[in-house]
Design a protein around this motif. Structure first.
Motif, PDB file in Angstrom:
ATOM      1  N   MET A   1       0.834  -1.173   0.000  1.00 43.83           N
ATOM      2  CA  MET A   1       0.000   0.000   0.000  1.00 43.83           C
ATOM      3  C   MET A   1       0.888   1.247   0.000  1.00 43.83           C
ATOM      4  O   MET A   1       1.044   1.931   1.000  1.00 43.83           O
ATOM      5  N   HIS A   2       1.427   1.518  -1.153  1.00 44.91           N
ATOM      6  CA  HIS A   2       2.279   2.691  -1.309  1.00 44.91           C
ATOM      7  C   HIS A   2       1.501   3.985  -1.068  1.00 44.91           C
ATOM      8  O   HIS A   2       2.058   4.959  -0.582  1.00 44.91           O
ATOM      9  N   LEU A   3       0.223   3.971  -1.392  1.00 47.35           N
ATOM     10  CA  LEU A   3      -0.616   5.159  -1.207  1.00 47.35           C
ATOM     11  C   LEU A   3      -0.624   5.593   0.261  1.00 47.35           C
ATOM     12  O   LEU A   3      -0.397   6.769   0.569  1.00 47.35           O
ATOM     13  N   THR A   4      -0.862   4.655   1.157  1.00 47.13           N
ATOM     14  CA  THR A   4      -0.925   5.014   2.580  1.00 47.13           C
ATOM     15  C   THR A   4       0.444   5.447   3.101  1.00 47.13           C
ATOM     16  O   THR A   4       0.527   6.396   3.883  1.00 47.13           O
ATOM     17  N   PHE A   5       1.490   4.787   2.649  1.00 46.21           N
ATOM     18  CA  PHE A   5       2.839   5.167   3.081  1.00 46.21           C
ATOM     19  C   PHE A   5       3.149   6.593   2.642  1.00 46.21           C
ATOM     20  O   PHE A   5       3.655   7.404   3.434  1.00 46.21           O
ATOM     21  N   ASN A   6       2.840   6.917   1.385  1.00 47.09           N
ATOM     22  CA  ASN A   6       3.104   8.265   0.872  1.00 47.09           C
ATOM     23  C   ASN A   6       2.264   9.314   1.602  1.00 47.09           C
ATOM     24  O   ASN A   6       2.737  10.420   1.874  1.00 47.09           O
ATOM     25  N   MET A   7       1.023   8.971   1.925  1.00 46.68           N
ATOM     26  CA  MET A   7       0.172   9.897   2.673  1.00 46.68           C
ATOM     27  C   MET A   7       0.761  10.170   4.051  1.00 46.68           C
ATOM     28  O   MET A   7       0.789  11.311   4.514  1.00 46.68           O
ATOM     29  N   GLU A   8       1.204   9.133   4.726  1.00 45.30           N
ATOM     30  CA  GLU A   8       1.770   9.298   6.062  1.00 45.30           C
ATOM     31  C   GLU A   8       3.056  10.121   6.030  1.00 45.30           C
ATOM     32  O   GLU A   8       3.289  10.943   6.919  1.00 45.30           O
ATOM     33  N   GLN A   9       3.871   9.927   4.999  1.00 45.46           N
ATOM     34  CA  GLN A   9       5.091  10.726   4.855  1.00 45.46           C
ATOM     35  C   GLN A   9       4.754  12.194   4.618  1.00 45.46           C
ATOM     36  O   GLN A   9       5.363  13.081   5.221  1.00 45.46           O
ATOM     37  N   ALA A  10       3.766  12.455   3.777  1.00 50.37           N
ATOM     38  CA  ALA A  10       3.341  13.838   3.509  1.00 50.37           C
ATOM     39  C   ALA A  10       2.785  14.480   4.780  1.00 50.37           C
ATOM     40  O   ALA A  10       3.070  15.647   5.075  1.00 50.37           O
ATOM     41  N   CYS A  11       2.001  13.732   5.545  1.00 49.26           N
ATOM     42  CA  CYS A  11       1.435  14.247   6.796  1.00 49.26           C
ATOM     43  C   CYS A  11       2.535  14.611   7.782  1.00 49.26           C
ATOM     44  O   CYS A  11       2.443  15.630   8.470  1.00 49.26           O
ATOM     45  N   ALA A  12       3.567  13.801   7.856  1.00 49.46           N
ATOM     46  CA  ALA A  12       4.681  14.082   8.770  1.00 49.46           C
ATOM     47  C   ALA A  12       5.382  15.378   8.375  1.00 49.46           C
ATOM     48  O   ALA A  12       5.692  16.214   9.240  1.00 49.46           O
ATOM     49  N   ARG A  13       5.618  15.572   7.087  1.00 47.48           N
ATOM     50  CA  ARG A  13       6.255  16.815   6.620  1.00 47.48           C
ATOM     51  C   ARG A  13       5.377  18.030   6.923  1.00 47.48           C
ATOM     52  O   ARG A  13       5.852  19.062   7.383  1.00 47.48           O
ATOM     53  N   LEU A  14       4.081  17.896   6.659  1.00 41.89           N
ATOM     54  CA  LEU A  14       3.161  19.011   6.900  1.00 41.89           C
ATOM     55  C   LEU A  14       3.030  19.318   8.387  1.00 41.89           C
ATOM     56  O   LEU A  14       2.956  20.484   8.785  1.00 41.89           O
ATOM     57  N   ARG A  15       2.990  18.287   9.219  1.00 37.30           N
ATOM     58  CA  ARG A  15       2.899  18.493  10.667  1.00 37.30           C
ATOM     59  C   ARG A  15       4.135  19.243  11.169  1.00 37.30           C
ATOM     60  O   ARG A  15       4.024  20.152  11.999  1.00 37.30           O
ATOM     61  N   ASN A  16       5.312  18.909  10.644  1.00 39.73           N
ATOM     62  CA  ASN A  16       6.530  19.629  11.024  1.00 39.73           C
ATOM     63  C   ASN A  16       6.454  21.094  10.601  1.00 39.73           C
ATOM     64  O   ASN A  16       6.837  21.986  11.354  1.00 39.73           O
ATOM     65  N   GLU A  17       5.944  21.335   9.406  1.00 37.09           N
ATOM     66  CA  GLU A  17       5.801  22.705   8.919  1.00 37.09           C
ATOM     67  C   GLU A  17       4.857  23.505   9.821  1.00 37.09           C
ATOM     68  O   GLU A  17       5.133  24.655  10.170  1.00 37.09           O
ATOM     69  N   ILE A  18       3.759  22.898  10.225  1.00 34.98           N
ATOM     70  CA  ILE A  18       2.792  23.566  11.098  1.00 34.98           C
ATOM     71  C   ILE A  18       3.407  23.839  12.463  1.00 34.98           C
ATOM     72  O   ILE A  18       3.288  24.938  13.009  1.00 34.98           O
ATOM     73  N   GLN A  20       6.460  24.254  13.297  1.00 27.93           N
ATOM     74  CA  GLN A  20       7.510  25.270  13.253  1.00 27.93           C
ATOM     75  C   GLN A  20       6.925  26.679  13.281  1.00 27.93           C
ATOM     76  O   GLN A  20       7.626  27.632  13.569  1.00 27.93           O
ATOM     77  N   GLY A  21       5.631  26.798  12.965  1.00 29.67           N
ATOM     78  CA  GLY A  21       4.973  28.102  12.998  1.00 29.67           C
ATOM     79  C   GLY A  21       5.257  28.969  11.790  1.00 29.67           C
ATOM     80  O   GLY A  21       5.024  30.166  11.823  1.00 29.67           O
ATOM     81  N   THR A  22       5.760  28.380  10.717  1.00 32.66           N
ATOM     82  CA  THR A  22       6.112  29.167   9.532  1.00 32.66           C
ATOM     83  C   THR A  22       4.998  29.195   8.484  1.00 32.66           C
ATOM     84  O   THR A  22       5.111  29.925   7.507  1.00 32.66           O
ATOM     85  N   ALA A  23       3.939  28.438   8.698  1.00 34.97           N
ATOM     86  CA  ALA A  23       2.862  28.364   7.709  1.00 34.97           C
ATOM     87  C   ALA A  23       1.960  29.590   7.814  1.00 34.97           C
ATOM     88  O   ALA A  23       1.449  29.912   8.885  1.00 34.97           O
TER      89      ALA A  23
END
Length: 110
Positions: A1-18, A20-23
Motif C-alpha cells: 500500500m504505497h498510497l498510505t505510506f506516501n500519505m503518512e510521509q506527507a502528513c509528517a512533513r506538513l505536521r513539522n511545517e505547522i 515550526q509556525g512558519t505556515a
C-alpha cells in the motif's frame, strides 16, 4: 500500500511545517484542504475494494495520521497567535494567565 505510506510521509512533513509556525494562514488553509482531499480519496479506495485485515489496519492508521494532522492544524492556531502578540522576554505562563479567562470567570460572565 504505497498510497498510505506516501500519505503518512506527507502528513509528517506538513505536521513539522505547522509545528515550526512558519505556515501562513493561506498555507494552513491549503493544508486543511489537502487533508480533506486525502481523506476522501482514502475512503473511496478503501471502500471500493475488499481488503485483508493487515491492509485495513494500515488504512485505519493512515486515517488516524490524517486526523492527528488536522488536530495539529486546529490546535496550533491560538498558540501561534499568542506567541506573535507576546512581548519580547515576557514569560509565556504570565502572558497566558493575563489573557485567558478561567473557567469560573467564563461561567460568571454569562
Amino acid at each position: 500500500m504505497h498510497l498510505t505510506f506516501n500519505m503518512e510521509q506527507a502528513c509528517a512533513r506538513l505536521r513539522n511545517e505547522i509545528n515550526q509556525g512558519t505556515a501562513s494562514p493561506e498555507r494552513r488553509a491549503e493544508i486543511g484542504g489537502y487533508v480533506v482531499g486525502l481523506s476522501v480519496m482514502l475512503a473511496r479506495v478503501a471502500s471500493s475494494i475488499s481488503l485483508p485485515d493487515d491492509k485495513k489496519k494500515r488504512v485505519l492508521n493512515t486515517f488516524l495520521t490524517l486526523m492527528i494532522l488536522r488536530e495539529t492544524l486546529d490546535r496550533t492556531v491560538p498558540s501561534v497567535a499568542l506567541r506573535r502578540s507576546m512581548p519580547q522576554g515576557y514569560p509565556p505562563s504570565l502572558f497566558l494567565r493575563a489573557h485567558v479567562k478561567t473557567h469560573s470567570e467564563l461561567r460568571h460572565s454569562d
